[in-house]
Write an enzyme that holds these catalytic residues in place. Structure first.
Site, PDB file in Angstrom:
ATOM      1  CG  ASP A  13      -1.748  -1.251   1.370  1.00  0.00           C
ATOM      2  OD1 ASP A  13      -2.373  -1.664   0.376  1.00  0.00           O
ATOM      3  OD2 ASP A  13      -1.731  -1.844   2.464  1.00  0.00           O
ATOM      4  CE  LYS A  16       3.332  -2.186  -4.561  1.00  0.00           C
ATOM      5  NZ  LYS A  16       2.952  -1.851  -3.171  1.00  0.00           N
ATOM      6  N   GLY A  40      -4.298  -3.738  -4.707  1.00  0.00           N
ATOM      7  CA  GLY A  40      -4.989  -2.663  -5.404  1.00  0.00           C
ATOM      8  C   GLY A  40      -4.068  -1.481  -5.621  1.00  0.00           C
ATOM      9  CG  HIS A  41      -0.864  -1.358  -7.842  1.00  0.00           C
ATOM     10  ND1 HIS A  41       0.170  -1.775  -8.639  1.00  0.00           N
ATOM     11  CD2 HIS A  41      -0.683  -1.976  -6.650  1.00  0.00           C
ATOM     12  CE1 HIS A  41       0.940  -2.620  -7.963  1.00  0.00           C
ATOM     13  NE2 HIS A  41       0.431  -2.757  -6.763  1.00  0.00           N
ATOM     14  CD  GLN A 222       0.727  -8.593  -2.894  1.00  0.00           C
ATOM     15  OE1 GLN A 222       1.582  -9.128  -3.576  1.00  0.00           O
ATOM     16  NE2 GLN A 222      -0.525  -8.553  -3.286  1.00  0.00           N
TER      17      GLN A 222
END
Length: 424
Positions: A13, A16, A40-41, A222
């Site tokens: 988180d 990225k 989730g990006h 991650q």
């Protein structure tokens, strides 16, 4: 040509997706090398917000090729939902996205197994997202997995049925007897949808691109502290999130690794269970969470928040061979009178500066250095020359402690709120 690697240095988180989007104009190919739809990006630009789960974050920049590498595990149903949403937004996905034949598939029964296994752990549960990631990687390692390339073979249905029946037996042993017919029908429809994309031998694609002088950015998911080997085991993900994971997850040799961009927040967060030495349980922790909108992009879960942990960061930089640091969410701390940074741990009365074998169940006391806050809204700044002195001092302090230059500073969620420093 060498591949550059971009990855998280904390518990995920870190932001990225935004950085990949910002750096994409420098590269020809963006390649995701591990993880699954549990990551989730989040990207924000032109007043819109996007959350990517499996698709690389380079898709929003024109003329770039994006690749889902063999180290990724893919849920066909979730992929279809994500892809169709992007296509509705005008992204020409089929012309810019390639998928490795060697990607392992998350089956409907993998998600059921994930939930059943977590339920069986009771109070010892890990806090998974329930997306089937762990069981899929487990079956990959035990040589019982199903790969995307298998869907192109004449005996695919038999391969699928064999794997499904094996999973159903496992579920029965856990006291579960689900009806999978509806889930299976939706999954098979999604498989046909995926087959309309360019499915490639990704290891040859990447290496031939390098031979042709193409530039490649490898995108991790991650964070380093969630690596299955070097993270806070067992509260980790199921893949290698570190730089070496790019080699296995894309088929590139170690001597092809160029720059390694390590991303970290100006503070620290964690989702789910597991140790977190600098976690704040007071109003300061809640304030950081609210100011930073620290909620999971995929799950919506509240993130645990705390001060920056330089013991863990030094460890991650060492493991990953980081050449340049990227600091995210500096703006979240704009209003604080004081900023704290953990420079060591105290364990059993002894000062420890190396990240220990385990911090789970161990009485770890963070040793903090307190620095003055900058008390300035930095979200509209355009260059590092505008930084307040206290913030510049904070950056210099971190660079000295981490022995690595901070090349990029993020001062807001939008791609325009990114300061690329002279050291880049």
């Amino acid at each position: 040509m060498k591949v550059d690697v971009l990855l998280g240095l904390q518990w995920g988180d870190e932001g990225k997706g935004k950085v990949v989007d910002v750096l994409t104009p420098r590269y020809d190919i963006i390649a995701r090398f591990q993880g699954g739809p549990n990551a989730g990006h989040t990207l924000e630009f032109e007043g819109k917000k996007y959350v990517l789960r499996s698709i690389p974050s380079g898709i929003f920049q024109d003329g770039k090729t994006n690749l889902i590498g063999n180290g990724v595990v893919l849920d066909p149903v979730l992929f279809r939902e994500e892809a169709e949403s992007l296509e509705k937004s005008g992204i020409p996905l089929r012309s810019i996205l390639k998928i490795s034949k060697k990607v392992h598939l998350i089956m409907p029964t993998h998600r059921l197994l994930d939930a059943a296994n977590e339920k069986a752990k009771g109070i010892s549960k890990i806090g998974t997202t329930g997306k089937g990631i762990g069981p899929t990687y487990t079956h990959k390692i035990s040589r019982n997995g199903l790969r995307l390339g298998d869907t192109l073979l004449s005996d695919f249905r038999e391969r699928y049925a064999k794997a499904r029946d094996r999973h159903i037996d496992m579920l029965a042993a856990l006291g579960e007897k689900p009806d999978t017919a509806e889930l299976e029908s939706k999954w098979m429809d999604a498989i046909e949808y995926i087959k309309t994309f360019d499915i490639v031998d990704s290891e040859f694609f990447i290496n031939r691109a390098l031979a042709d002088g193409k530039s490649v950015l490898c995108e991790g998911a991650q964070g380093t502290l969630l690596d299955v080997d070097f993270g806070s085991y067992p509260f980790v993900t199921s893949s290698n999130t570190i730089t070496a994971g790019a080699c296995a997850g894309l088929g590139v040799a170690p001597n092809r690794i160029g720059d390694v961009y390590g991303i970290f927040k100006a503070y620290c967060t964690r989702v789910g269970s597991g140790p977190f030495p600098t976690e704040l349980f007071d109003e300061t922790g809640r304030l950081i969470r609210d100011l930073g909108h620290e909620y999971g992009a995929v799950t919506g879960r509240e993130r645990r928040c705390g001060w920056i942990d330089l013991v863990a960061l030094r460890y991650a930089i060492m493991i990953d061979g980081v050449t340049k640091l990227i600091m995210m969410k500096s703006d979240v701390l704009d209003g604080f009178d004081e900023i704290k940074a953990c420079v060591a741990y105290e364990i059993d009365g002894k000062r420890v500066e190396d990240f220990p074998y385990t911090v789970d169940g161990v009485d770890v006391k963070p040793v903090y250095v307190t620095l003055p806050g900058w008390k300035t809204d930095m979200t509209g700044m355009k260059s590092e020359q505008e930084f307040p002195k206290a913030f510049s001092d904070y950056v210099a302090f971190l660079e000295k402690e981490l022995q690595t230059p901070i090349a990029v500073v993020s001062i807001g969620p939008d791609r325009e709120q990114t300061i690329v420093r002279d050291s880049f």
